[in-house]
Design a protein around this motif. Structure first.
Motif, PDB file in Angstrom:
ATOM      1  N   GLN A  70      21.237  61.357  74.500  1.00  0.00           N
ATOM      2  CA  GLN A  70      20.992  62.789  74.620  1.00  0.00           C
ATOM      3  C   GLN A  70      21.757  63.592  73.560  1.00  0.00           C
ATOM      4  O   GLN A  70      21.567  64.802  73.443  1.00  0.00           O
ATOM      5  N   ILE A  71      22.613  62.910  72.819  1.00  0.00           N
ATOM      6  CA  ILE A  71      23.427  63.576  71.800  1.00  0.00           C
ATOM      7  C   ILE A  71      22.746  63.427  70.439  1.00  0.00           C
ATOM      8  O   ILE A  71      22.259  62.353  70.090  1.00  0.00           O
ATOM      9  N   LYS A  72      22.704  64.501  69.692  1.00  0.00           N
ATOM     10  CA  LYS A  72      22.155  64.424  68.343  1.00  0.00           C
ATOM     11  C   LYS A  72      22.951  63.432  67.509  1.00  0.00           C
ATOM     12  O   LYS A  72      24.182  63.438  67.543  1.00  0.00           O
ATOM     13  N   LYS A  73      22.229  62.598  66.743  1.00  0.00           N
ATOM     14  CA  LYS A  73      22.907  61.547  65.984  1.00  0.00           C
ATOM     15  C   LYS A  73      23.914  62.115  64.988  1.00  0.00           C
ATOM     16  O   LYS A  73      24.997  61.558  64.818  1.00  0.00           O
ATOM     17  N   LYS A  74      23.549  63.187  64.315  1.00  0.00           N
ATOM     18  CA  LYS A  74      24.469  63.789  63.345  1.00  0.00           C
ATOM     19  C   LYS A  74      25.757  64.223  64.039  1.00  0.00           C
ATOM     20  O   LYS A  74      26.862  63.967  63.551  1.00  0.00           O
ATOM     21  N   SER A  75      25.621  64.868  65.190  1.00  0.00           N
ATOM     22  CA  SER A  75      26.793  65.326  65.946  1.00  0.00           C
ATOM     23  C   SER A  75      27.608  64.146  66.443  1.00  0.00           C
ATOM     24  O   SER A  75      28.844  64.155  66.396  1.00  0.00           O
ATOM     25  N   LEU A  76      26.906  63.099  66.914  1.00  0.00           N
ATOM     26  CA  LEU A  76      27.599  61.904  67.418  1.00  0.00           C
ATOM     27  C   LEU A  76      28.421  61.255  66.312  1.00  0.00           C
ATOM     28  O   LEU A  76      29.603  60.930  66.498  1.00  0.00           O
ATOM     29  N   ARG A  77      27.814  61.063  65.150  1.00  0.00           N
ATOM     30  CA  ARG A  77      28.481  60.343  64.071  1.00  0.00           C
ATOM     31  C   ARG A  77      29.593  61.161  63.422  1.00  0.00           C
ATOM     32  O   ARG A  77      30.497  60.597  62.811  1.00  0.00           O
ATOM     33  N   GLU A  78      29.517  62.479  63.543  1.00  0.00           N
ATOM     34  CA  GLU A  78      30.620  63.304  63.042  1.00  0.00           C
ATOM     35  C   GLU A  78      31.888  63.094  63.864  1.00  0.00           C
ATOM     36  O   GLU A  78      32.994  63.337  63.370  1.00  0.00           O
ATOM     37  N   ASN A  79      31.737  62.634  65.099  1.00  0.00           N
ATOM     38  CA  ASN A  79      32.884  62.417  65.985  1.00  0.00           C
ATOM     39  C   ASN A  79      33.398  60.986  65.952  1.00  0.00           C
ATOM     40  O   ASN A  79      34.398  60.676  66.599  1.00  0.00           O
ATOM     41  N   VAL A  80      32.672  60.117  65.234  1.00  0.00           N
ATOM     42  CA  VAL A  80      33.049  58.700  65.177  1.00  0.00           C
ATOM     43  C   VAL A  80      33.364  58.334  63.732  1.00  0.00           C
ATOM     44  O   VAL A  80      32.519  58.492  62.847  1.00  0.00           O
ATOM     45  N   GLY A  81      34.582  57.856  63.484  1.00  0.00           N
ATOM     46  CA  GLY A  81      34.958  57.391  62.156  1.00  0.00           C
ATOM     47  C   GLY A  81      35.035  55.877  62.134  1.00  0.00           C
ATOM     48  O   GLY A  81      35.396  55.257  63.138  1.00  0.00           O
ATOM     49  N   MET A  82      34.677  55.284  60.982  1.00  0.00           N
ATOM     50  CA  MET A  82      34.675  53.822  60.884  1.00  0.00           C
ATOM     51  C   MET A  82      35.441  53.370  59.649  1.00  0.00           C
ATOM     52  O   MET A  82      35.338  53.978  58.584  1.00  0.00           O
ATOM     53  N   VAL A  83      36.221  52.305  59.831  1.00  0.00           N
ATOM     54  CA  VAL A  83      36.871  51.619  58.713  1.00  0.00           C
ATOM     55  C   VAL A  83      36.415  50.175  58.773  1.00  0.00           C
ATOM     56  O   VAL A  83      36.707  49.478  59.750  1.00  0.00           O
TER      57      VAL A  83
END
Length: 693
Positions: free
Chosen positions: A518-531
């Motif tokens: 239900q969350i917009k992908k752009k908004s979701l990925r802005e809150n998740v950082g990856m290394v």
């Protein structure tokens, strides 16, 4: 996009009206530029067609104009002409029947001496007279044309000839000036037309490239799993450049070729119908040759495309895998493989060379044969005086202009076919649906807590080949979860699902109690950082690689983040510091330095949730302590998911999951899992004993 690469290369239509209509939609908004280019092209075509006609006029009307008859009038008659010895001499194309012969004169050269001759002779007899002197003092002579024609003549000196040819000289000057102006105008018009067409073509290709790249960015990760990078790069570069050739060299140029053909035919028929029919007679032969060329060129072109695709693939694989080739000493074997592929490409190219090598010389042969027929037929008539030399000269010039568009059209056919092939592949990408996103909720980075929950999650990449089976766990906000397991256990799949790179088949993934679907992908990925383990660095500076074009992150914030994760030390040691250019994928940096840059990048974006996917693997000993310290700072008060093989790096995790064949086998903290003496204990024991050894 289901067909293979080679099938894609060989199933191309020579012309597809639907594809052409779609290609024209990109050019529609530039119709005014195309209209201007067409007008300029028409002007250039008219100038090109008029050049031989100017030369024809110069030769027949002025250079050889002295051969035309002149009628004399009284000086007081007011008739416009040349005044000589009290009378007016007016040049005419033909003498009216009512004019008596004693008023008709012409200039003839006998042994290069000019004479003003009174009377009329056939054009073919001029220059063939014998001279009989009447009075040397008055310069009166008789010219004998054959046995039956004797005409009175007066020898002219150089100045007198100039009087008779003064208008010819003025006309030649005028024609010369007009000719030069026409050449200059043709150059300017041609330059403007070329510039406008290339400007429009490059603008259209710029827009198409933008559209392709923008669309590729919207593609799901699964799309990139199935499409090699090289193919996608080819679509954005080579294929779009092929379209540029069509927009700049085909659309308007075909109109020019058609205009030249029509114009040449009209002018030739207006000058001399018989000579025009000789040239038109060559058209059936040209048509047969062109049809033969088109069929064989199409086959040869497709063979080259297939062979080129194969040779590029082999080159890419072998250059990328050169380390492996040298380690296993397979240079000779790989060279033989390449030799085979290279030979296929060589044969395909030579096949195309043979086809083109036959077509062009054959058209030139037909052109030369047509010129020979013109010279033979027209030359005889020039000699017998029934055809003007300027007309024959113009026809020889027009033959070249007649056959050039035919050659040109064959070239345009190749370009058009290449454009059809390229457009089909480009639209194949553009017509592939982008990554779907049914989410409607915007997550505020400042307010998100970072609670994560997997509830009975099932996932498969292909049909029912389950990678994750009924996976359930929770990660409270600000806590650290570690995931361990053998290769293929499903660790990375959990990360892919959390970022919605793929969608789950069954179950739910919740973030702060909200289903992530239900969350917009752009908004979701802005809150998740990856290394990631394999840190990707882009071309540009160190500063740009940390900021990634995010204007909200200032230089000071970048430096602060770098210092916090211990990256500032080695960055300041670079010759240009943060402005140091990064070579291809950071080849000049060590694995540890690249990792520290990735940490700085993650911290600069300040995500609520941090994912470390094998981020501590392959670290050189010198920077391991820096990495560990950076990790401790980076995960502080932040929801963190760590995927790791080195269990020593996750001993302080709040919770550890052991995955095996897509299922959670064990769960707990480090001490609890060791106490169970299960899978985690065995993994730890193997690593501990390996390190001690």
């Amino acid at each position: 996009m289901s067909m293979s690469y080679y099938e894609e290369e060989t199933q191309v239509k020579a012309y597809d009206s639907k594809l052409m209509k779609r290609l024209m939609s990109y050019a529609k908004k530039y119709w005014a530029f195309f209209a201007a280019a067409i007008l300029l092209l028409v002007a250039v075509t008219v100038i090109d067609l008029l050049k031989p006609y100017f030369i024809k006029i110069a030769i027949d009307d002025y250079l050889n104009g002295y051969q035309k008859p002149m009628i004399t009038y009284e000086a007081s008659s007011g008739v416009e002409g040349v005044e000589f010895e009290g009378r007016i001499y007016k040049r005419v194309e033909s003498v009216p029947e009512e004019i008596p012969e004693d008023r008709v004169f012409f200039i003839d050269y006998v042994d290069n001496i000019p004479y003003l001759v009174n009377g009329i002779v056939e054009p073919e007899m001029m220059g063939s007279a014998t001279v009989a002197e009447i009075s040397e003092e008055s310069r009166q002579y008789q010219l004998h044309y054959g046995d039956s024609i004797i005409l009175e003549a007066r020898r002219l000196d150089r100045n007198e000839v100039k009087i008779f040819r003064s208008k010819d000289l003025n006309a030649m000057k005028t024609i010369g000036i007009i000719f030069i102006l026409a050449i200059i105008a043709g150059f300017l018009f041609n330059f403007l037309q070329t510039y406008i067409l290339n400007y429009v073509g490059q603008t259209i290709i710029f827009n198409i490239r933008q559209e392709i790249f923008s669309h590729i960015q919207k593609m799901p990760i699964a799309f990139f799993d199935k499409n090699p990078v090289g193919r996608l790069v080819t679509r954005v570069t080579n294929d779009t450049e092929t379209l540029n050739d069509m927009y700049t060299n085909v659309l308007v140029s075909l109109l020019k070729d058609f205009c030249i053909l029509v114009g040449v035919i009209i002018i030739m028929f207006s000058m001399n119908m018989v000579l025009a029919l000789i040239i038109i007679g060559a058209i059936p032969v040209v048509v047969l040759v062109t049809v033969f060329f088109r069929k064989n060129a199409r086959k040869a072109y497709r063979r080259i495309r297939v062979a080129l695709a194969r040779i590029n693939t082999v080159l890419s694989e072998n250059i990328s895998g050169m380390r492996v080739i040298q380690i296993f000493d397979r240079q000779k074997e790989k060279l033989e493989e390449f030799k085979k592929t290279n030979k296929e490409y060589y044969k395909a190219t030579m096949g195309e060379v043979v086809v083109s090598g036959v077509f062009r010389p054959l058209i030139e042969l037909i052109s030369s044969a047509t010129i020979a027929a013109l010279l033979w037929f027209g030359g005889i008539r020039v000699l017998d005086g029934t055809l003007q030399f300027g007309v024959l000269f113009a026809f020889v010039d027009y033959v070249g202009q007649f056959f050039h568009p035919i050659n040109d059209m064959a070239e345009k056919y190749n370009i058009l076919q290449a454009a059809m092939a390229s457009s089909e592949r480009i639209f194949g990408i553009l017509d592939t649906p982008g990554e779907p996103d049914e989410g409607s909720i915007e997550m505020d980075k400042d307010r998100i807590k970072g609670d994560i929950e997997f509830k009975n999650v099932w996932f498969a990449y292909n049909d029912d080949e389950w990678v994750l089976k009924d996976v359930s766990f929770k990660v409270p906000a600000g806590k650290t979860l570690a995931i361990v397991g053998a290769t293929g256990a499903g660790k990375t799949s959990i990360i892919n699902l959390l970022n919605r790179f793929y969608e789950i088949r069954k179950g739910q993934i919740l973030m702060d109690g909200i289903d992530i679907r239900q969350i917009k992908k752009k908004s979701l990925r802005e809150n998740v950082g990856m290394v990631l383990q394999d840190v990707f660095l882009f071309s540009g500076t160190v500063m740009e690689n940390i900021r990634l074009s995010e204007d909200r992150i200032s230089d000071e914030e970048v430096k602060k983040a770098s210092a916090y994760v211990n990256a500032d030390g080695f960055i300041q040691g670079l010759p240009n510091g943060y402005d140091e250019e990064v070579k291809e994928r950071g080849a000049t940096f060590s694995a540890g330095q690249r990792q520290l840059l990735a940490f700085a990048r993650a911290l600069a974006f300040d995500p609520s949730i941090l994912i470390l996917d094998e981020a501590t693997a392959n670290i050189d000993t010198e920077t391991e302590l820096l990495i560990q310290d950076a990790l401790a700072k980076l995960t502080r008060n932040r929801t963190t998911i760590v995927i790791a093989h080195r269990l020593s790096t996750i001993q302080h995790a709040d919770n550890i999951i052991v995955l095996h064949k897509g299922r959670i086998r064990e769960m707990g903290n480090h001490q609890e899992l060791l106490a169970k003496r299960g899978m985690y204990y065995n993994l730890y024991k193997l690593q501990y004993e390996g390190n001690r050894a």
